[in-house]
Design an enzyme around this catalytic site. Structure first.
Site, PDB file in Angstrom:
ATOM      1  N   TRP A 101       0.658  -1.155  -0.030  1.00 58.97           N
ATOM      2  CA  TRP A 101      -0.078  -0.173   0.041  1.00 58.97           C
ATOM      3  C   TRP A 101       0.732   1.082  -0.005  1.00 58.97           C
ATOM      4  O   TRP A 101       0.537   2.268  -0.640  1.00 58.97           O
ATOM      5  CB  TRP A 101      -1.020  -0.123   1.114  1.00 58.97           C
ATOM      6  CG  TRP A 101      -2.040  -1.252   0.988  1.00 58.97           C
ATOM      7  CD1 TRP A 101      -2.155  -2.205   1.837  1.00 58.97           C
ATOM      8  CD2 TRP A 101      -2.827  -1.246  -0.156  1.00 58.97           C
ATOM      9  NE1 TRP A 101      -2.935  -3.255   1.293  1.00 58.97           N
ATOM     10  CE2 TRP A 101      -3.797  -2.300  -0.231  1.00 58.97           C
ATOM     11  CE3 TRP A 101      -3.349  -0.485  -1.259  1.00 58.97           C
ATOM     12  CZ2 TRP A 101      -4.578  -2.946  -0.997  1.00 58.97           C
ATOM     13  CZ3 TRP A 101      -4.267  -0.877  -2.090  1.00 58.97           C
ATOM     14  CH2 TRP A 101      -5.083  -2.217  -1.736  1.00 58.97           C
ATOM     15  N   ASP A 172      -1.495   6.610   6.525  1.00 60.41           N
ATOM     16  CA  ASP A 172      -2.344   5.857   6.297  1.00 60.41           C
ATOM     17  C   ASP A 172      -2.785   4.739   7.423  1.00 60.41           C
ATOM     18  O   ASP A 172      -1.735   3.864   7.776  1.00 60.41           O
ATOM     19  CB  ASP A 172      -1.902   4.998   5.008  1.00 60.41           C
ATOM     20  CG  ASP A 172      -3.246   3.997   4.662  1.00 60.41           C
ATOM     21  OD1 ASP A 172      -4.143   3.703   5.237  1.00 60.41           O
ATOM     22  OD2 ASP A 172      -2.884   3.445   3.300  1.00 60.41           O
ATOM     23  N   LYS A 196     -12.067  -1.758   6.809  1.00 65.32           N
ATOM     24  CA  LYS A 196     -10.983  -2.649   7.519  1.00 65.32           C
ATOM     25  C   LYS A 196     -11.575  -3.108   9.006  1.00 65.32           C
ATOM     26  O   LYS A 196     -11.725  -3.996   9.528  1.00 65.32           O
ATOM     27  CB  LYS A 196      -9.663  -2.638   7.231  1.00 65.32           C
ATOM     28  CG  LYS A 196      -9.381  -2.510   6.016  1.00 65.32           C
ATOM     29  CD  LYS A 196      -7.733  -2.071   5.692  1.00 65.32           C
ATOM     30  CE  LYS A 196      -7.408  -2.266   4.091  1.00 65.32           C
ATOM     31  NZ  LYS A 196      -7.659  -3.470   3.778  1.00 65.32           N
TER      32      LYS A 196
END
Length: 361
Positions: A101, A172, A196
């Protein structure tokens, strides 16, 4: 059918009490005669929903008054572009890469400025977090970017890089959002997709310091991607992801009932210990991440004999354990044990792993 133990990395398991409450309000939200799914985002009912959600999030995280909370569409991917578009003044940013990511965010940011990889753990397939004290950050960088918890590779920053001058830290936090206390004031911007650890897919939450919300962003930046556009309109410049925000708000209240972030952190550490303690006592399964960099949200593990992978997954499903397959970049298995996963679920997984090991040694 009985509910399964859902170890999906996202969309992921939600608290049963939240789902039950939402179900009870599906046809009639508190006497409104309609579902939140049907409700105008301009109504007083929805304004109360989003206001309460923001207030509860601020309370949970201790968000300082000089930070804005934005509920946005597009998930984390959109922020990969929105962050450089909004934060680059001098045109430079440094990225610390600890997994897929971070790499994706870095590549996207490269379209908008001078983006440098300040450190990376790709040399060992992202099984560790670089020593933040040894990383040289450019003095004229607008921001330093990290993915706090890498969902795929199962690494977590347990210490953050220090920034100087006007350089700010950006994180993030998608897969560790609200899993533990966090000092928001250390960051210029925190963001995460909610699917999530907080709610259903469809939204990202951005927490950004007010002085970073600029009116002088480049002309090419789409109106909807300007943080000022969203901040000035209270996240309702356009129709927001209403139902997702509604569920997030219920999860915030559920977290407060668990003892806040201190309470959920204790619970998360206990759950993770059940799985890691077993992994550290067997050679049938391998936990690839360096111990000091392990995530308590996403736990990848590899079977010593990967020819058994499909049999392991099929057998797990038979006992109500689903979405355990690892990401293709790592292989093996991955157990995402977010806030709503019970300790009993982790214990059931370990019991199955022990039984499978005994049967296949």
């Amino acid at each position: 059918m009985a509910r399964v133990y859902n170890f999906s990395a996202g969309p992921a398991t939600l608290p049963e009490s939240v789902l039950a409450e939402a179900a009870s309000e599906m046809l009639d939200y508190r006497g409104s005669g309609m579902s939140v799914m049907e409700m105008s985002h301009r109504s007083k009912e929805f304004q109360q929903i989003i206001d309460e959600a923001e207030a509860d999030l601020r309370d949970l995280m201790g968000i300082p008054e000089n930070y804005k909370v934005l509920f946005l569409q597009g998930g984390a991917w959109t922020q990969f572009a929105a962050i450089p578009m909004n934060l680059l003044k001098k045109g430079k940013a440094d990225y610390i890469l600890t997994g897929s990511w971070g790499k994706k965010a870095c590549k996207e940011a490269g379209k908008y400025g001078d983006i440098r990889v300040a450190a990376s753990s790709e040399d060992k397939n992202f099984t560790y977090v670089p020593d933040v004290d040894a990383i040289e950050i450019r003095e004229d960088a607008d921001y330093v970017y990290i993915c706090d918890n890498e969902t795929i590779f199962g690494t977590k920053f347990h210490k953050y890089p220090e920034t100087k001058g006007d350089t700010v830290l950006v994180a993030d936090v998608s897969s560790c959002f609200l899993s533990e206390p966090m000092d928001v004031s250390k960051f210029g911007l925190i963001y995460g997709g909610v699917q999530k650890n907080i709610g259903p897919a469809g939204a990202a939450i951005v927490i950004v310091r007010e002085d970073l919300i600029r009116d002088d962003v480049p002309e090419f930046v789409p109106t909807i991607l300007k943080y000022k556009t969203q901040a000035d309109k209270g996240s309702m410049f356009n129709t927001p992801p209403c139902y997702t925000i509604y569920i997030c708000g219920k999860v915030f209240k559920w977290l407060k009932a668990q003892g806040g972030l201190e309470g959920i952190q204790k619970r998360n550490q206990e759950k993770a210990a059940v799985l890691y303690d077993y992994l550290d006592t067997t050679d049938f399964y391998i936990a690839p991440v360096r111990k000091e960099d392990r995530s308590i949200m996403n736990v990848p593990f590899i079977l010593k004999d990967d020819s058994l992978n499909e049999e392991f997954i099929a057998g797990a499903k038979e006992v109500g354990i689903v979405n355990i397959k690892g990401h293709r970049d790592v292989g093996g298995m991955r157990a995402s044990i977010y806030n709503a996963m019970s300790k009993e679920g982790v214990e059931a997984l370990v019991d199955y792993m022990k039984k499978f090991e005994t049967e296949h040694k």
